[in-house]
Design a protein around this motif. Structure first.
Motif: not given
Length: 512
Positions: A182-183, A187-188, A440-443, A448-449
């Motif tokens: 997704q990233y 966003e990336g 990876a999910f949390e980082i 993004i936040t």
């Protein structure tokens, strides 16, 4: 010399070995067991793999149980893929009766009921040691093969792993893999495009759908931590090899998960175990019951990978044994690698069945004492054709064999016995803890936040700044000229991209 004496001499000559062996049974001639015409299996060639085949109800699983028992008694650990739930009884001693006494006497062996050191394991909800592996350990090639990705999609998967490596993003489970996909398309996207080139959203969407397919087969329970260490399969207890029984009764209708697990296990063993070459006995033996599930729903690439590992893994001192209804369930490239062949009775109800039996008979050495295709349909339960490789790698004579009875329980454990076995296990305590550390999910969520907060703060700051006085005509003309200058525009874009990469840059991994 009588036919019976010729037969016994034929067996003794073919099944005499210099090194250690175990007795599998005794030869049968004209429907009569021949006393002391013993069929033996040398330990030295057990890393040459094997096949146990036959129709339903002919005793294949009990034969598998006998071989696993004899290996354990010789100090050789084994791993059993138990898809029908038939093998837990290995942990408890068997019981003797008149039929078993008669069979043991005919073979020329003592029957000593014995329970073996066993570990119950699972990749799903079954009780026992939880076997897991991380997505990172699979790597981009294996993940692509499991999901049957095309060349373009494989390129995207390789990019994902490369990006995670450079940015120190642990890929532990399918949730992490989904988040990175997704990233890189949201966003990336800009920093990814600059570093690696553009990524097709259509390819990413396809990969994400493939992940959903894996999740529907229960793979989210398998991917994660704590990763199982294959060295824990190679355990000796009180001089006996530990039998690791992987209980897979609840994944029979999820062949992709089964083949995924099998390939990861074989790959891990191959990568981890040191080269051993030819030795007096194997380091480990794996038994795959209902082996057709490994191959029937696997992609061509996945089958090729399994074939390659099977060809190479014997040098690690590992033997692999397939248990299935027909030899045709196994690809020819794998079948050609097998040394020990045990063929139970086959059924012939149709012309197609008869053709299959004729083809099966051609896979075995010619015997002067049998017409193989006829005997294949007339053998009783607990009887089988057997041929092994001798210590020089030469196939032994084909023998219609009365197989010995298991010394462990031929029935399964009840729930209370399973609970006791699980409670006593040190490996259950080691691997059954749920771990969900920062990955990876949390980082990426944190990045993004943080980026959204910075953007919001900048917007609020701009709203508080008073508007600048209007430019004069001369100033406006100068700004217009500058905006048309290619170099200035390029510098502006570069600064913006570097700012974005700074906002979305890597966050150092927390120490645990």
């Amino acid at each position: 010399m009588s036919q019976k004496e010729l037969f016994k001499s034929h067996i003794e000559e073919g099944y005499t070995f210099k090194n250690d062996y175990f007795i599998l049974g005794t030869g049968i001639l004209d429907q009569e067991p021949i006393h002391h015409a013993q069929v033996k299996v040398p330990l030295k060639t057990l890393n040459r793999h094997g096949l146990i085949a036959g129709a339903t109800g002919t005793g294949k699983t009990k034969t598998l149980q006998v071989i696993a028992e004899q290996l354990s008694l010789k100090g050789i650990p084994s791993v059993l893929m138990d898809l029908k739930g038939d093998l837990s009884g290995l942990a408890m001693p068997g019981s003797i009766n008149a039929h078993i006494e008669k069979r043991s006497s005919a073979i020329g062996v003592d029957y000593d009921p014995t329970g073996l050191p066993a570990e119950l394991m699972s990749i799903s909800q079954e009780k026992g040691v939880k076997l897991k592996a991380t997505v990172s350990e699979f790597g981009p090639v294996l993940m692509s093969q499991i999901m049957e990705l095309n060349d373009t999609q494989r390129g995207v998967m390789a990019l994902v792993f490369r990006f995670c490596d450079t940015q120190h993003l642990p890929l532990l489970d399918l949730k992490d893999l989904n988040k990175v996909l997704q990233y890189i398309t949201n966003e990336g996207k800009e920093s990814i495009t600059k570093e690696y080139g553009s990524v097709s959203p259509a390819s990413v969407n396809t990969i994400m759908r493939k992940i959903i397919e894996l999740e529907q087969q229960g793979a989210e329970q398998f991917f994660g931590e704590l990763s199982f260490e294959v060295d824990d399969f190679v355990k000796i207890k009180d001089g006996k090899g530990v039998v690791s029984i992987i209980r897979l009764t609840d994944i029979q209708n999820r062949p992709k998960l089964f083949s995924t697990f099998m390939l990861s296990l074989l790959s891990e063993i191959y990568e981890t175990f040191p080269e051993q070459g030819d030795s007096d006995k194997p380091k480990l033996c794996l038994f795959i019951d209902e082996a057709h599930l490994v191959f029937s729903n696997a992609s061509k690439d996945l089958i090729n990978k399994i074939e390659s590992i099977i060809k190479l893994i014997r040098s690690k001192g590992v033997g692999i044994y397939f248990c299935t209804q027909s030899p045709t369930d196994i690809p020819d490239a794998v079948l050609g690698q097998l040394g020990l062949k045990i063929q139970h009775s086959l059924r012939a109800f149709t012309a197609k069945d008869r053709k299959a039996i004729t083809k099966t008979a051609e896979n075995y050495p010619i015997s002067p004492f049998y017409k193989t295709s006829d005997v294949l349909t007339s053998m009783g339960i607990g009887e089988a054709f057997v041929t092994v490789l001798n210590e020089k790698g030469i196939p032994t004579p084909l023998v219609h064999t009365l197989l010995r009875a298991p010394v462990s329980r031929m029935d399964i454990l009840d729930d209370s016995e399973i609970n006791i076995l699980v409670q006593k296990s040190d490996l259950v305590k080691k691997y059954s803890r749920a771990i969900d550390r920062e990955s990876a999910f949390e980082i990426l969520d944190m990045k993004i936040t943080r980026a959204e907060q910075i953007a919001e703060n900048e917007a609020q700051t701009k709203a508080k700044v008073p508007p600048k006085p209007r430019s004069t005509a001369k100033e406006a003309s100068l700004l217009d000229d500058l905006s048309k200058n290619t170099m200035i525009r390029q510098i502006g874009r570069t600064i913006f991209r570097e700012l974005t990469r700074g906002i979305m840059g890597s966050i150092s991994r927390k120490k645990r």
